[in-house]
Enzyme design. Structure first.
Site, short mmCIF file in Angstrom:
data_model
loop_
_atom_site.label_atom_id
_atom_site.label_comp_id
_atom_site.label_asym_id
_atom_site.label_seq_id
_atom_site.Cartn_x
_atom_site.Cartn_y
_atom_site.Cartn_z
N GLY A 223 9.08 23.61 62.66
CA GLY A 223 8.76 22.43 63.94
C GLY A 223 9.09 21.28 64.15
CG ASN A 225 5.49 15.53 64.92
OD1 ASN A 225 6.49 14.13 65.48
ND2 ASN A 225 5.75 16.45 63.88
N GLY A 226 4.01 18.57 67.20
CA GLY A 226 3.15 19.09 68.16
C GLY A 226 3.63 21.04 68.64
CB SER A 227 6.03 22.98 67.44
OG SER A 227 6.41 22.91 66.19
N GLY A 228 3.41 23.24 67.42
CA GLY A 228 1.85 24.27 67.23
C GLY A 228 1.91 24.95 65.81
CB SER A 230 -1.78 22.20 63.24
OG SER A 230 -1.11 21.01 62.00
CD GLU A 337 3.98 18.41 58.75
OE1 GLU A 337 3.76 17.75 57.35
OE2 GLU A 337 4.20 18.54 59.26
#
Length: 659
Positions: A223, A225-228, A230, A337
């Protein structure tokens, strides 16, 4: 330090720190040093305790007077009983006073003063039992009050709130025995219609997520960055969802349970050596059964068992984190990551290792922004804006993911709310200067048994408007070079100048985007951090003085919005807390603040780590445009993708030599 330990940690930790301080003082400096250390450490513990209890000045004054009385009476009793100590102490005082009076005696007409001084010295000897307790009382009481005043401003900045930790109970949490699974196994794990919202957020980070993991396989979650991504890792590791149901999982960190390798590897180090860090928390029997050398070789850290983790590069730290996870033989390994800081060859080796683990009975969930890392996946889950938009398996025959990192028939990156359009022209720089490194070499711990040469021969000249790329394998010295070029580290040999001035005299004139973005973000919110980096934040401890003068709220909002748009961030994120951001978002916030300060030289240490393809393209476009305004750019990276369009010079760092 002892005050902060007493304030923040449990009493047994404070007692252990106090005892360690005294024992070390005895070993290093003897009884006299230990006495001074005892006094300082004790006052520190008391001040920390009083601050924790939010004591006002009245009880602090009472404690100061009480401690002064105890100290004064105790010193008097000690001098009374220990006659040799008393004789030595008084003789030392008299000799010191006599020496001073002898010097004064050379001054004309000082005879009366010298005679009075001798009489005072004799009074000290005769009446020690009065003045020693009194002076000890005054000195210690004043010390406590002064320490309370000096430490108050520091201790007040330390939060007593335990903080929000979604994984606090994950190590003990388990759904209990399930049909077909052992009670100690995290599999099968099922999320059904799960939502998750961070404290203080106005919308969920994940919505309607339904996933099931039943057998060992290599699953890749992709996904932007910021897609959820983590956030999903937290749920899989044991965090409780806000709504929906979760069955299975838990027992985080237990042998045979769930293991989580986070993307901030700099926070995962606990041991004083690689071997100690890998086996931290394991029993003696578990450590004895572990083939440490074979494990370190598997993750690419062969021969580094005795190395200090603080000497490792970012990529090596991520390998170390993976070794610590594998040492516990988990049934479910979550890799968030974990390849972001590793060079290309090492990344391929790491992915090979992750892909091989299901054959050993370990289910692997690898989270990444890079679609290329899903090539060997058994299953690919694609996230967008907190929702699952695709969940495909290799045996279905259809392509798992397209070249842009999206499932087939998905909208283009531009539809995700990430602008990749050109930015407004940057202002021309008027303070552009040449950055020159002349035969730079650096050795850590020089002259000690632990000395480690990192840089041996580095020479470069960076002209205004020039962009240079420096590559090198993990551990080659790239990060050390970035610190030397910014003046944060003075080289052992050679020199670095900016416009002819020694770099150590102009620290701050060269902007540095650090390898670990979180360590660069010092303010609680996105907005305040960008303004502080741009020079508009209040100085620490004042709350009112501004480095570039006061600005209006509207002007601050404009500066923040423009900086965030430069790096492809939604200005609506300005009110978000730093720790609510993903790793890629943190990196872009740090860069936004640096660009808002309009530097003449910008050094980027692994700038692409954690960024998806669209963010990479946008960043390269912004930097290339800033070059036209005279910005000098030095990129230190193991990642070459897209750099040929930005950098006109390429150097390679190997074994401390730049070629």
């Amino acid at each position: 330090p002892l005050a902060m330990v007493s304030l923040k940690l449990r009493p047994r930790a404070a007692v252990a720190a106090f005892a360690s301080t005294i024992l070390l003082a005895i070993a290093v400096g003897g009884i006299a040093t230990a006495g001074r250390s005892f006094q300082a450490a004790l006052v520190g513990l008391i001040i920390g305790f009083l601050h924790k209890k939010r004591a006002s000045w009245l009880p602090v004054g009472g404690v100061a007077a009480s401690l002064g009385v105890v100290w004064g009476v105790g010193t008097g009793i000690a001098f009374w009983i220990l006659s040799d100590l008393r004789t030595l102490g008084l003789e030392s005082i008299r000799k010191t006073l006599d020496g001073f009076l002898k010097l004064v005696g050379h001054i004309p007409h000082s005879g009366g003063f010298v005679d009075a001084g001798h009489q005072l010295g004799q009074w000290f000897v005769d009446w020690w039992w009065i003045w020693i307790p009194i002076t000890r009382f005054i000195g210690v009481a004043f010390l406590v009050l002064a320490a309370r005043w000096l430490l108050g401003a520091i201790l007040s900045r330390i939060s007593l709130d335990a903080g929000w930790d979604p994984l606090l109970d994950a190590s003990a949490r388990s759904a209990g025995p399930r049909e077909g699974a052992e009670a100690s196994s995290p599999l099968p794990l099922t999320l059904t219609d799960v939502d998750f919202t961070y404290p203080g957020a106005d919308h969920p980070a994940l919505r309607g997520v339904t996933l099931s993991f039943e057998r060992p396989e290599f699953t890749v979650v992709v996904g932007h960055n910021g897609s959820g991504k983590s956030t999903l890792a937290l749920l899989l590791a044991g965090a409780e969802p806000g709504s929906g149901t979760r069955r299975g999982g838990g027992i985080l960190g237990a042998v045979g349970g769930t293991a989580l390798v986070g993307q901030r590897s700099e926070l995962l180090v606990l041991g004083q050596s690689v071997a100690e860090d890998v086996t931290w928390g394991m029993s003696a029997q578990q450590t004895a059964d572990l083939d440490l050398d074979e494990l370190l070789e598997r993750v690419g850290l062969a021969g580094l068992a005795d190395a200090d983790p603080r000497s490792l590069s970012g990529g090596q730290l991520q390998r170390l984190a993976l070794a610590g996870a594998l040492a516990r033989s988990p049934r479910l390994l979550i890799s968030d990551e974990s390849t972001a800081m590793i060079d290309r060859a090492g990344r391929a080796e790491m992915l090979d290792l992750l892909a091989s683990l299901p054959a050993r009975g370990i289910a692997v969930v690898h989270i990444t922004h890079d679609p290329a890392e899903s090539a060997r996946a058994d299953r690919v889950v694609t996230l967008r804006s907190g929702r699952i938009v695709s969940d495909r398996r290799a045996e279905e025959g259809a392509p798992l993911i397209d070249e842009a990192g999206d499932p087939p028939d998905s909208p283009a990156p531009g539809a995700l709310g990430l602008s990749v359009s050109s930015t407004a022209g940057a202002p021309a720089l008027i303070n552009a200067a040449h950055l020159w490194a002349d035969r730079v070499a650096h050795t850590y711990d020089l002259g000690t048994p632990w000395e480690k040469p990192v840089l041996r021969d580095v020479s470069l000249v960076l002209d205004p408007g020039q962009a240079m790329l420096i590559t090198g394998d993990n551990g080659s010295g790239k990060t050390t070079l970035s610190r030397v070029l910014t003046g944060l580290l003075i080289p052992t040999w050679g020199r670095v100048t900016l416009g002819g001035r020694p770099m150590e005299r102009c620290v701050g004139d060269v902007a540095l985007s650090m390898q670990f973005a979180r360590l660069q973000l010092q303010r609680p919110s996105v907005r305040s951090d960008i303004l502080a980096a741009a020079g508009h934040g209040p100085r620490i401890g004042t709350g009112s003085a501004h480095r570039k003068g006061a600005i209006s709220r509207e002007e601050g909002d404009r500066i923040v919005a423009e900086a965030m748009e430069l790096v492809g961030l939604d200005p609506a994120l300005a009110t978000r807390g730093i720790d609510d951001l993903s790793g890629g978002q943190m990196r872009r916030v740090a860069l936004a603040g640096l660009l808002a300060s309009h530097p003449s030289v910008l050094i980027l240490d692994e700038p692409m780590a954690g960024l998806d393809a669209a963010s990479r393209d946008l960043l390269i476009s912004v930097l290339d445009e800033r070059r036209g305004a005279g910005l000098s750019i030095l990129v230190i990276s193991h990642d070459l993708e897209g750099m040929d369009t930005l950098c006109d010079t390429h150097g390679h760092l190997a074994e401390g030599v730049l070629s």
